[in-house]
Design an enzyme around this catalytic site. Structure first.
Site, mmCIF file in Angstrom:
data_model
loop_
_atom_site.group_PDB
_atom_site.id
_atom_site.type_symbol
_atom_site.label_atom_id
_atom_site.label_comp_id
_atom_site.label_asym_id
_atom_site.label_seq_id
_atom_site.Cartn_x
_atom_site.Cartn_y
_atom_site.Cartn_z
ATOM 1 C CG HIS A 1 -38.413 -23.843 40.835
ATOM 2 N ND1 HIS A 1 -37.902 -24.826 40.023
ATOM 3 C CD2 HIS A 1 -38.757 -22.822 40.008
ATOM 4 C CE1 HIS A 1 -37.932 -24.406 38.758
ATOM 5 N NE2 HIS A 1 -38.446 -23.200 38.723
ATOM 6 C CD GLU B 1 -41.118 -18.638 34.209
ATOM 7 O OE1 GLU B 1 -40.339 -18.243 35.089
ATOM 8 O OE2 GLU B 1 -41.874 -19.601 34.366
ATOM 9 C CG ASP C 1 -36.945 -19.824 34.399
ATOM 10 O OD1 ASP C 1 -35.990 -20.557 34.094
ATOM 11 O OD2 ASP C 1 -37.770 -20.119 35.287
#
Ligand code: 3PY
Ligand code: MG
Length: 258
Positions: free
Chosen positions: A43, A149, A175
């Site tokens: 990310h 996750e 997540d």
């Protein structure tokens, strides 16, 4: 001492999280009190070139260099190690098969299928190049963090932990909260998912593996440590700058005569 040895000795390690693909910014972050710096390719805006260059200022500050690769980019896991990273965090490891492919990229034979070529990592991490020692020690000195996750990952946790070459879990509570609430919430402090997060940490420890987690709220770190987590990630450059700038300004403005 390697990151793996420190974590195996039970030390709590805090890692900075870097998303700005710039060596000078990484150098600045590495010089703070963090023990490690994680370069985020999932990310964050890091890419192969920024990782190849970004490991150097981290090692220069005598901190541990860690890379989070994008989903499924196990080729990049090997390259991150070749550039001198000590650990790789792989997101969305949802099955034993994902874990096996990740471990294969991380470990030299016979444990895995990592290809030889530490062109940058070896001279960066060894005072005197020693190919034999690199080959002999790399599998134990590197850490493969499988991110847990999702619900699938939780269901497959024991199988993932059984994979030789998976050294650790790393929980992504953002997540995980989305999965936990079936897409309804992004909330890393949901109280009703804490027992599951604790179970992941305890199971990993029982399996002889290491444990990491992202602490979105830094004040939850102590609770995570009580659950068995030892490698804890905090913030990113945006939060470091905003907190630092706002603190300085607040103190300056607070000193003005009313
Ligand atoms: C998550 O919370 O999902 C993460 O991946 C943390 O980086
Ligand atoms: Mg995540």
């Amino acid at each position: 001492m390697t990151l793996a040895a420190r974590l195996r000795a039970g030390e709590t390690i805090f890692t900075a999280w870097s998303g700005i693909p710039d060596s000078i910014t990484i150098e600045t972050v590495a010089r703070t009190a963090f023990d490690a710096v994680t370069l985020d390719m999932q990310h964050g805006a890091h890419h192969e070139d920024s990782v190849a260059r970004g490991v150097l200022p981290i090692l220069g500050a005598e901190k541990h260099a860690v890379v989070r690769v994008p989903v499924g980019r196990f080729d990049m896991a090997s390259r991150a190690l070749d550039f001198g990273a000590e650990a790789v965090i792989a997101p969305m490891i949802n099955s034993a098969d994902d874990a096996r492919r990740f471990a294969a990229a991380m470990k030299y034979p016979p444990l895995g299928e990592r290809s030889w070529g530490p062109t940058f990592g070896m001279p960066r991490r060894q005072k005197t190049p020693d190919l034999k020692a690199w080959l002999k020690n790399s599998n134990t000195d590197t850490i493969s963090f499988a991110m847990i996750e999702t619900r699938q990952a939780l269901d497959a946790l024991d199988d993932i932990l059984d994979v030789p070459g998976i050294d650790a879990v790393f929980v992504g509570p953002g997540d995980f909260s989305i999965a936990w609430t079936n897409g309804d919430q992004i909330n890393t402090s949901l109280e009703d998912m804490m027992p599951a997060i604790e179970r992941i940490g305890r199971r990993a420890l029982d399996a002889g593996k290491l444990t990491g987690i992202f602490a979105v709220d830094p004040a939850i770190s102590g609770r995570y440590v009580d659950m068995g987590y030892r490698f804890i990630a905090l913030g990113n450059e945006n939060t470091y700058m905003a907190l630092g700038a706002n603190d300085l300004l607040g103190r300056a403005r607070g000193s003005l005569k009313k």
